[in-house]
Scaffold this motif. Structure first.
Motif, PDB file in Angstrom:
ATOM      1  N   GLU A 254    -106.077  23.496 -86.653  1.00  0.00           N
ATOM      2  CA  GLU A 254    -104.652  23.175 -86.780  1.00  0.00           C
ATOM      3  C   GLU A 254    -103.869  23.656 -85.562  1.00  0.00           C
ATOM      4  O   GLU A 254    -102.977  22.951 -85.062  1.00  0.00           O
ATOM      5  N   LEU A 255    -104.196  24.860 -85.077  1.00  0.00           N
ATOM      6  CA  LEU A 255    -103.499  25.356 -83.887  1.00  0.00           C
ATOM      7  C   LEU A 255    -103.854  24.547 -82.647  1.00  0.00           C
ATOM      8  O   LEU A 255    -103.014  24.361 -81.751  1.00  0.00           O
ATOM      9  N   SER A 256    -105.080  24.043 -82.565  1.00  0.00           N
ATOM     10  CA  SER A 256    -105.504  23.268 -81.401  1.00  0.00           C
ATOM     11  C   SER A 256    -104.752  21.947 -81.300  1.00  0.00           C
ATOM     12  O   SER A 256    -104.551  21.407 -80.206  1.00  0.00           O
ATOM     13  N   MET A 257    -104.317  21.408 -82.435  1.00  0.00           N
ATOM     14  CA  MET A 257    -103.601  20.130 -82.432  1.00  0.00           C
ATOM     15  C   MET A 257    -102.102  20.307 -82.282  1.00  0.00           C
ATOM     16  O   MET A 257    -101.368  19.332 -82.211  1.00  0.00           O
ATOM     17  N   GLY A 258    -101.614  21.565 -82.248  1.00  0.00           N
ATOM     18  CA  GLY A 258    -100.188  21.811 -82.121  1.00  0.00           C
ATOM     19  C   GLY A 258     -99.731  21.831 -80.682  1.00  0.00           C
ATOM     20  O   GLY A 258    -100.501  21.599 -79.740  1.00  0.00           O
ATOM     21  N   PRO A 259     -98.442  22.142 -80.487  1.00  0.00           N
ATOM     22  CA  PRO A 259     -97.890  22.206 -79.116  1.00  0.00           C
ATOM     23  C   PRO A 259     -98.501  23.366 -78.344  1.00  0.00           C
ATOM     24  O   PRO A 259     -98.976  24.344 -78.930  1.00  0.00           O
ATOM     25  N   ARG A 260     -98.459  23.275 -76.985  1.00  0.00           N
ATOM     26  CA  ARG A 260     -99.079  24.279 -76.131  1.00  0.00           C
ATOM     27  C   ARG A 260     -98.034  25.084 -75.355  1.00  0.00           C
ATOM     28  O   ARG A 260     -98.092  25.178 -74.136  1.00  0.00           O
ATOM     29  N   ASP A 261     -97.082  25.669 -76.071  1.00  0.00           N
ATOM     30  CA  ASP A 261     -96.151  26.552 -75.388  1.00  0.00           C
ATOM     31  C   ASP A 261     -96.776  27.929 -75.242  1.00  0.00           C
ATOM     32  O   ASP A 261     -97.924  28.161 -75.620  1.00  0.00           O
ATOM     33  N   ALA A 262     -96.024  28.891 -74.666  1.00  0.00           N
ATOM     34  CA  ALA A 262     -96.572  30.223 -74.388  1.00  0.00           C
ATOM     35  C   ALA A 262     -96.998  30.927 -75.675  1.00  0.00           C
ATOM     36  O   ALA A 262     -98.072  31.533 -75.752  1.00  0.00           O
ATOM     37  N   GLY A 263     -96.155  30.847 -76.713  1.00  0.00           N
ATOM     38  CA  GLY A 263     -96.494  31.493 -77.976  1.00  0.00           C
ATOM     39  C   GLY A 263     -97.689  30.850 -78.639  1.00  0.00           C
ATOM     40  O   GLY A 263     -98.545  31.526 -79.230  1.00  0.00           O
ATOM     41  N   ALA A 264     -97.800  29.523 -78.556  1.00  0.00           N
ATOM     42  CA  ALA A 264     -98.918  28.823 -79.184  1.00  0.00           C
ATOM     43  C   ALA A 264    -100.239  29.172 -78.509  1.00  0.00           C
ATOM     44  O   ALA A 264    -101.277  29.305 -79.168  1.00  0.00           O
ATOM     45  N   VAL A 265    -100.219  29.302 -77.184  1.00  0.00           N
ATOM     46  CA  VAL A 265    -101.446  29.657 -76.459  1.00  0.00           C
ATOM     47  C   VAL A 265    -101.932  31.040 -76.865  1.00  0.00           C
ATOM     48  O   VAL A 265    -103.123  31.272 -77.047  1.00  0.00           O
ATOM     49  N   SER A 266    -100.977  31.975 -77.043  1.00  0.00           N
ATOM     50  CA  SER A 266    -101.342  33.328 -77.469  1.00  0.00           C
ATOM     51  C   SER A 266    -101.950  33.313 -78.861  1.00  0.00           C
ATOM     52  O   SER A 266    -102.969  33.967 -79.124  1.00  0.00           O
ATOM     53  N   ARG A 267    -101.328  32.543 -79.759  1.00  0.00           N
ATOM     54  CA  ARG A 267    -101.861  32.441 -81.117  1.00  0.00           C
ATOM     55  C   ARG A 267    -103.212  31.750 -81.132  1.00  0.00           C
ATOM     56  O   ARG A 267    -104.108  32.094 -81.928  1.00  0.00           O
ATOM     57  N   LEU A 268    -103.382  30.771 -80.243  1.00  0.00           N
ATOM     58  CA  LEU A 268    -104.649  30.053 -80.175  1.00  0.00           C
ATOM     59  C   LEU A 268    -105.778  30.971 -79.703  1.00  0.00           C
ATOM     60  O   LEU A 268    -106.901  30.921 -80.239  1.00  0.00           O
ATOM     61  N   ASP A 269    -105.488  31.821 -78.726  1.00  0.00           N
ATOM     62  CA  ASP A 269    -106.500  32.769 -78.250  1.00  0.00           C
ATOM     63  C   ASP A 269    -106.894  33.753 -79.345  1.00  0.00           C
ATOM     64  O   ASP A 269    -108.077  34.085 -79.516  1.00  0.00           O
ATOM     65  N   ALA A 270    -105.893  34.236 -80.098  1.00  0.00           N
ATOM     66  CA  ALA A 270    -106.194  35.167 -81.198  1.00  0.00           C
ATOM     67  C   ALA A 270    -107.014  34.471 -82.280  1.00  0.00           C
ATOM     68  O   ALA A 270    -107.969  35.039 -82.823  1.00  0.00           O
ATOM     69  N   ALA A 271    -106.646  33.225 -82.596  1.00  0.00           N
ATOM     70  CA  ALA A 271    -107.382  32.468 -83.607  1.00  0.00           C
ATOM     71  C   ALA A 271    -108.821  32.201 -83.162  1.00  0.00           C
ATOM     72  O   ALA A 271    -109.760  32.231 -83.976  1.00  0.00           O
ATOM     73  N   GLN A 272    -109.002  31.927 -81.869  1.00  0.00           N
ATOM     74  CA  GLN A 272    -110.344  31.688 -81.342  1.00  0.00           C
ATOM     75  C   GLN A 272    -111.206  32.943 -81.459  1.00  0.00           C
ATOM     76  O   GLN A 272    -112.377  32.880 -81.833  1.00  0.00           O
ATOM     77  N   SER A 273    -110.622  34.106 -81.179  1.00  0.00           N
ATOM     78  CA  SER A 273    -111.356  35.368 -81.287  1.00  0.00           C
ATOM     79  C   SER A 273    -111.751  35.652 -82.732  1.00  0.00           C
ATOM     80  O   SER A 273    -112.893  36.051 -83.019  1.00  0.00           O
ATOM     81  N   GLN A 274    -110.818  35.459 -83.660  1.00  0.00           N
ATOM     82  CA  GLN A 274    -111.110  35.684 -85.077  1.00  0.00           C
ATOM     83  C   GLN A 274    -112.151  34.695 -85.587  1.00  0.00           C
ATOM     84  O   GLN A 274    -113.045  35.067 -86.368  1.00  0.00           O
ATOM     85  N   PHE A 275    -112.037  33.446 -85.157  1.00  0.00           N
ATOM     86  CA  PHE A 275    -113.018  32.433 -85.567  1.00  0.00           C
ATOM     87  C   PHE A 275    -114.418  32.802 -85.104  1.00  0.00           C
ATOM     88  O   PHE A 275    -115.385  32.709 -85.861  1.00  0.00           O
ATOM     89  N   GLN A 276    -114.546  33.249 -83.864  1.00  0.00           N
ATOM     90  CA  GLN A 276    -115.857  33.614 -83.326  1.00  0.00           C
ATOM     91  C   GLN A 276    -116.454  34.795 -84.090  1.00  0.00           C
ATOM     92  O   GLN A 276    -117.661  34.833 -84.371  1.00  0.00           O
ATOM     93  N   SER A 277    -115.604  35.754 -84.450  1.00  0.00           N
ATOM     94  CA  SER A 277    -116.072  36.916 -85.218  1.00  0.00           C
ATOM     95  C   SER A 277    -116.619  36.499 -86.574  1.00  0.00           C
ATOM     96  O   SER A 277    -117.702  36.936 -86.989  1.00  0.00           O
ATOM     97  N   HIS A 278    -115.894  35.635 -87.277  1.00  0.00           N
ATOM     98  CA  HIS A 278    -116.352  35.188 -88.598  1.00  0.00           C
ATOM     99  C   HIS A 278    -117.539  34.231 -88.483  1.00  0.00           C
ATOM    100  O   HIS A 278    -118.384  34.180 -89.375  1.00  0.00           O
TER     101      HIS A 278
END
Length: 351
Positions: A254-278
C-alpha cells in the motif's frame, strides 16, 4: 525495488476465493459472525501483550548508551542511596526513560496487533491475499488428522486396559472361591480344584497381557501428547509468523503505491525494514516446521512398527492360550512386569 522485496520464490500468494462484496452478507448477523471468527482466530495466533514489568531504564532518556541501562528491579529498595530530598540523582530523566520505553513497547505491540487484525479481517472478507505453501499446509493438515485418529486409538486402548484389569480381578476372585470350596467340599474337590487352577492360570496370563497393553498405551500416549503436540506448537508459531508476514507485506504494498514525498519515503523505508524482519522470521519457522514434520514421520513409523507388532503378538498368544509365547513376547520387547507387593516390602524386610 518492490520486485526484490516481494520475491515469491519460496511461496506463492493466492487471493481469497470467497466473495468480497459486503452486500452479500446480512447486515447484522454476517458481521457479528465474522468478528466472532476473527476474534477466535486472533486468540489462537496472536502473541500475548507486552509485559511492562520486564523492562529496563535508559539513563539520560530513550536511546541512551548501553552503559546507562539500569534494571528496574534495582530501583526498589534502593532508598539508602537517595538524596536528602528523597529523589534519586537525575530522577526526572530516569522516570522519563521508563515512560518512553514502556510507551514504545505498548505502541509496537498495538501496531502489530492492529495490522494483524486488519489482515485477518481482510482474508475473512475475501478482500486480501494470503501466502500459501501448499505442500507444507497439506502436511500440517495431515498431521492434525493423524493426531485425531491416534487419539481415538489411545482412547480405545485405555478402555481395553480397564476391561482387562476388571477381567483379571474377577478371575483372581473366582479362583480363590473355587480353591476355598475345593477344601470344604470333598465330594467336588477335584472339580473345584482344576477350575481353581484354570482361573489362576488365566489370571497370570491376563496380568502378562495387561503389562503388554499398558506398554502399548504408554508409547502411544508419548507419541500423541508429546511428540506430535511439540510439532503442532511449532506449527502455531509458524501460522502466527505467516499472518504477521502477510500483514506487513500488505502494508508495504500500500505504501509503495502511494505518493513519494519526503515523509512517504521515510515511512516506506521503515515498512521495508519491518517487512524484511518478519519475512526472515516466517521463512525460519517454515523451515523448522518442515524439518519437524520430516523427523516426526520417521519417528512415528519406527514407534508404531514396534508397538503394533507387540500388540498383535501379545493378543494372539493370550487368546490362543500360549503362555510361553506370551512371556516370550514381553522378553522380546524388554517389558518387565511388576511383582505384586514389590513396591511395598513387608515390615519384617524393612527392619
Amino acid at each position: 525495488m518492490s520486485d526484490g522485496i516481494l520475491s515469491k520464490a519460496a511461496t506463492m500468494e493466492i487471493p481469497i476465493s470467497s466473495n468480497g462484496d459486503t452486500s452479500s452478507l446480512p447486515e447484522d448477523d454476517g458481521l457479528e459472525q465474522v468478528w466472532a471468527l476473527a476474534s477466535q482466530d486472533l486468540q489462537q495466533v496472536m502473541v500475548s501483550g507486552p509485559n511492562l514489568n520486564e523492562t529496563s531504564i535508559v539513563s539520560g532518556g530513550y536511546g541512551g548508551t548501553a552503559e546507562g541501562i539500569i534494571p528496574t528491579g534495582t530501583i526498589k529498595g534502593n532508598g539508602a542511596r537517595l538524596g536528602g530530598n528523597g529523589a534519586p540523582p537525575g530522577g526526572e530523566e530516569v522516570v522519563r526513560g521508563i515512560a518512553v520505553e514502556k510507551f514504545d513497547i505498548v505502541k509496537k505491540w498495538g501496531i502489530n496487533t492492529y495490522k494483524c487484525t486488519k489482515q485477518l479481517l481482510s482474508e475473512r472478507f475475501g478482500r486480501g491475499s494470503r501466502t500459501v505453501d501448499l505442500e507444507l499446509e497439506t502436511q500440517i493438515e495431515l498431521l492434525r488428522e493423524t493426531k485425531r485418529k491416534y487419539e481415538s486409538v489411545l482412547h480405545l486402548a485405555r478402555a481395553l486396559t480397564a476391561h482387562l484389569y476388571s477381567l483379571v480381578q474377577t478371575q483372581h476372585a473366582l479362583g480363590d472361591a473355587f480353591a476355598d470350596l475345593s477344601q470344604k467340599s470333598p465330594e467336588l474337590q477335584e472339580e473345584f480344584g482344576y477350575n481353581a487352577e484354570t482361573q489362576k492360570l488365566l489370571c497370570k496370563n491376563g496380568e502378562t497381557l495387561l503389562g503388554a497393553v499398558n506398554f502399548f498405551v504408554s508409547s502411544i500416549n508419548t507419541l500423541v501428547n508429546k511428540t506430535m503436540e511439540d510439532t503442532l506448537m511449532t506449527v502455531k508459531q509458524y501460522e502466527t509468523a505467516r499472518l504477521e508476514y502477510d500483514a506487513y507485506r500488505t502494508d508495504l504494498e500500500e505504501l509503495s503505491m502511494g505518493p513519494r514525498d519526503a515523509g512517504a519515503v521515510s515511512r516506506l523505508d521503515a515498512a521495508q525494514s519491518q517487512f524484511q524482519s518478519h519475512k526472515d522470521k516466517y521463512e525460519k519457522l517454515r523451515a523448522d516446521v518442515a524439518i519437524k514434520l520430516k523427523f516426526l514421520e520417521e519417528n512415528k513409523i519406527k514407534v508404531m512398527h514396534k508397538q503394533l507388532l507387540l500388540f498383535h503378538n501379545a493378543i494372539s498368544a493370550y487368546f490362543a492360550g500360549n503362555q510361553q509365547q506370551l512371556e516370550q513376547t514381553l522378553k522380546q520387547f524388554n517389558i518387565k512386569l511388576k511383582t505384586p507387593g514389590a513396591e511395598k516390602p513387608s515390615w519384617l524386610e524393612e527392619q
